[in-house]
Design an enzyme around this catalytic site. Structure first.
Site, short mmCIF file in Angstrom:
data_model
loop_
_atom_site.label_atom_id
_atom_site.label_comp_id
_atom_site.label_asym_id
_atom_site.label_seq_id
_atom_site.Cartn_x
_atom_site.Cartn_y
_atom_site.Cartn_z
N HIS A 148 -15.76 58.52 15.53
CA HIS A 148 -16.86 59.00 16.87
C HIS A 148 -15.86 59.70 17.80
O HIS A 148 -14.99 59.47 17.97
CB HIS A 148 -17.28 57.62 17.25
N GLU A 190 -32.47 54.70 19.68
CA GLU A 190 -31.59 54.28 21.01
C GLU A 190 -32.63 54.08 21.82
O GLU A 190 -32.40 53.09 22.78
CB GLU A 190 -30.54 55.13 21.23
#
Length: 704
Positions: free
Chosen positions: A414, A509
């Site tokens: 990430h 999300e």
């Protein structure tokens, strides 16, 4: 006097007829007409089965600091037509072969007074039109700045539109369904809060824009091959129902810097009387160049899990410590800090995910919050935020590399840039080398917050070039890219298939940030997904977030069966089982579908489609011949009626159906589902109940 008037009319009609050019799609259903008007302004129009789709619309570009823009006083210097028909094989995709079949018209235009020329290239496919501006090498047009592109799309009526507000920095909005004439009234109410956003007009909207006419035509406006040019939005003149292109400006307010020779991105208009043709179209990909990566053996579709949802929902954190209000990389000593006890990316926690992923046949595990700097990463216009190589004290890179490798699991890196693109480019080679040295073959990059340099926008030309730079640099290192908060895709993944995913829309999300509209996932396939796959992160089984994160009262507006269907309806070669292992362990029979479903396909058949209401698709897994089916539903309860004629004739299959029940309610009873098995053939018909925000999923197993 009457004779003179008649003569003038006859001369005008004759002149238009001389300038007029027509192009038909290969199947003859679509007709595109090109002409210069009386001012020498290029225009086009589009018809589908003799119905107006785009009325006469102007083309051209307004230049900055130039007395003569590329808008009028043109004459036609040359026209060329061609037909093209090929079939190419994508590295990954919904089908194993894509036909690229179009008829082409190339019109060369000259402004004789100043000896400048442009070429407008039109390609007409069975599902729509693509066109772009081309600037051949020439003496009197070398460098110029675009003040605004003046491409028009004049609609033939007050259509129903599925739209999100125009914004230079985000597409993370819920979709609105209104008439075109109602866009202005909704205005700023449609612009919900985001960490970085900038609107430009009360009637501005983003592409891909989906519409439906009163006569039942489905229309879509988008762009393809967005390279070295700002992202195009649309601004509506709601008096005439005409959209005009609106490019994203840079920090100075300029729209685009061009060095000739140069081609703009393609502007696209899709049209059909069957919504299934829109979602099945590969026109956007076909308007991109073939793969520039010769050896694609390292590009692999991925089904993954991750240390992510627990942080999104507030159960754990990205940050390691609460001791430091600010941090400075290379100076802050994390070994002296007290851990906050909520950090998600610990060696022990990641091992738990690796164990669960390996046990259940997954390919990879994503880990966010592993690297130092998260205590002070956002909202301060801070340039040097992360170095992308230094882990927190509780995250052992080498130990986890060895542990994952022993379990047959890859780790996904990430890289949150916090939109400091200069800093990312400063570190990108070192970061990619670090990834390869530690067994990471894929990266999820992020661009949260306002862009640095200050004043730039997420979708301006310079930042578009940064996204492309990161993709191409990753290809040099054999790294796959999943870019979040970047520009929405425009088929670039055909040319660089290591771009295996994007966010660039309102994903799962937001279900933890207050929820999304129940029909959101029935619109995305008609809009965002036309240009490339989305990392939507489906698979949430626990809808009441307060049950495991007491400070978060959000609710996932979906049924459990709907979550299973998303693995089919929201195509991606990168699919996440986004929930936490303990939630899957509570529903092992439903989790079986996520374990079984493929992520790469030989064939896809869209069975039902209506934007904002429902979508049903069946897909044949690559290399195995197994079929899977997913159906998602919008706001209203319905019965899905399909025929299973995509199955191979003469064979019998066991269909395992994961579906809503009559008691299922996405608000009060979202986890109510049933699983049943039936024997079916290609002649079988199925009537399946779907709850609001629900759906169903099916796996088919041939009876040998």
């Amino acid at each position: 006097m009457k004779k003179l008037q008649l003569l003038l009319v006859w001369v005008f009609v004759f002149t238009c007829a001389v300038n007029a050019q027509q192009l038909k799609s290969p199947n003859g259903n679509i007709t595109m007409s090109f002409a210069l008007n009386a001012n020498g302004t290029p225009t086009y129009s589009l018809q589908y089965k003799q119905k107006d789709v785009v009325k006469t619309s102007k083309l051209g570009l307004e230049l900055k600091d130039d007395k003569k823009s590329l808008l009028s006083d043109f004459t036609i210097a040359d026209t060329k037509t061609a037909t093209f028909d090929e079939t190419w094989k994508p590295v990954w995709g919904e089908v194993n072969a894509i036909r690229n079949h179009y008829n082409e018209l190339a019109v060369t235009l000259v402004q004789k007074e100043i000896d400048r020329k442009i070429l407008i290239r039109f390609r007409l496919f069975d599902e729509g039109l693509g066109f772009r501006y081309e600037f051949p090498s020439q003496k009197n047009l070398t460098y110029f700045v675009v003040k605004e592109e003046k491409t028009e799309f004049a609609m033939a009526g007050d259509h129903t539109a599925f739209w999100i507000p125009g914004d230079y920095d985000t597409q993370e909005y819920d979709y609105n369904t209104t008439k075109l004439s109602e866009i202005r009234a909704l205005g700023e109410k449609a612009r919900t809060a985001n960490v970085s956003q900038q609107g430009f007009s009360p009637t501005g909207v983003q592409t891909s824009l989906m519409m439906k006419t009163n006569e039942g035509l489905y229309l879509n406006i988008h762009e393809a091959a967005l390279l070295n040019y700002p992202c195009m939005h649309l601004n509506l003149d709601d008096r005439t129902m005409t959209f005009q292109s609106w490019l994203t400006p840079d920090a100075k307010g300029d729209k685009g810097y061009v060095q000739v020779p140069f081609n703009t991105p393609w502007r696209t208009v899709m049209v059909s009387d069957d919504a299934r043709d829109i979602v099945a179209s590969k026109m956007i990909y076909n308007l991109n160049e073939p793969s520039k990566i010769k050896d694609v053996s390292w590009i692999k579709p991925v089904k993954y899990m991750g240390v992510w949802w627990e942080m999104i929902t507030g159960k754990s954190t990205w940050a390691y410590t609460d001791d430091y209000p600010t941090v400075e990389l290379g100076i802050t000593d994390y070994n002296k800090a007290k851990p906050n006890g909520k950090h998600g990316a610990t060696t022990a926690n990641v091992k738990k995910y690796i164990d669960f992923a390996a046990k259940n046949g997954f390919d990879a595990v994503l880990v966010e919050g592993w690297n130092v700097g998260w205590e002070d990463w956002f909202g301060h216009l801070k340039d040097y935020v992360f170095d992308f190589v230094t882990p927190y004290p509780d995250f052992n890179v080498q130990e986890l590399h060895a542990y994952a490798k022993a379990k047959g699991i890859k780790l996904i890196m990430h890289h949150e840039t916090s939109s400091s693109v200069r800093n990312y480019e400063r570190h990108i080679d070192t970061a990619y080398k670090f990834m390869k040295a530690n067994g990471y073959d894929a990266v999820k990059s992020g661009y949260v917050g306002n862009i640095l340099p200050v004043g730039e926008n997420h979708y301006s030309q310079w930042i578009i070039n940064h996204y492309q730079y990161a993709i191409e640099k990753a290809a040099d290192y054999h790294i796959m890219v999943n870019a979040h908060e970047a520009v929405r895709p425009t088929g670039i993944a055909r040319t660089y298939p290591n771009l295996i995913g994007n966010e660039s829309a309102r994903g799962t999300e937001y279900q933890a940030f207050g929820g999304s509209k129940p029909n959101h996932v029935t619109i995305l396939p008609f809009t965002r997904l036309l240009g490339g796959p989305m990392d939507y992160t489906p698979g949430i089984f626990e809808m009441d977030i307060s049950k495991f994160s007491p400070n978060n009262n959000s609710h996932v507006n979906s049924t459990l069966a709907n979550q299973l269907a998303l693995y089919l309806t929201l195509y991606s070669p990168l699919q996440m089982a986004a929930d936490m292992p303990e939630h899957y362990e509570r529903f092992p029979d439903a989790f079986q579908f996520i374990k079984d479903v493929a992520v790469d396909w030989d064939d896809s058949k869209y069975l039902e489609a209506e934007p904002g209401q429902y979508l049903t698709v069946a897909r044949k897994a690559k290399g195995t011949g197994k079929w899977f089916l997913g159906s998602v539903n919008g706001d209203n309860v319905r019965t899905s009626n399909i025929t299973l004629d995509f199955l191979e004739k003469g064979k019998k299959y066991v269909a395992t159906i994961y579906a809503d029940t009559k008691e299922t309610n996405y608000k009060t009873n979202p986890q109510a589902y049933n699983i049943r098995k039936i024997t079916v053939t290609s002649k079988s018909k199925l009537a399946q109940f779907c709850a609001a925000a629900g759906g169903y999923a099916i796996s088919f197993e041939e009876i040998k």
